[in-house]
Design a protein around this motif. Structure first.
Motif: not given
Length: 103
Positions: A75-78, A83-87
């Motif tokens: 989980f990446k977030m700024r 901006y959020q990215k789930r993988q």
């Protein structure tokens, strides 16, 4: 007797009869495989260290299963930037049982 082997870019300390999950290799279940990247072999006080591998040393193993590890969530977030990215990721593995170590 124990040995240190290299497979899949990783090193493992193994002994006869041990079960081990390594990076996936193309082999059928029940098939016997040989691992020739033996970095060192030891028994009691004696140890043979290769440069980089021990000449003539072979490890025989039997393939028990092919499978996939548990999912790893990424989980990446700024913050404040919308901006959020789930993988997710599941790595393949081959489970083996060490039958014999010969030096």
């Amino acid at each position: 007797m124990y040995a240190v082997i290299k497979t899949g870019g990783k090193q493992y300390r193994i002994a006869a009869g041990q079960k081990l999950k390594i990076e996936q290799i193309p082999a059928d279940i029940g098939q016997e495989i040989t691992l020739d990247q033996v970095l060192s072999v030891g028994e009691g006080e004696q140890i043979k260290v290769g440069a980089p591998v021990v000449a003539g040393a072979v490890v025989k193993a039997t393939v028990l299963a092919q499978g996939r590890h548990d999912k790893v969530k990424i989980f990446k977030m700024r913050r404040r930037k919308h901006y959020q990215k789930r993988q997710g990721h599941r790595q393949n593995y081959t489970e083996i049982r060490i039958e014999s170590i010969s030096a």
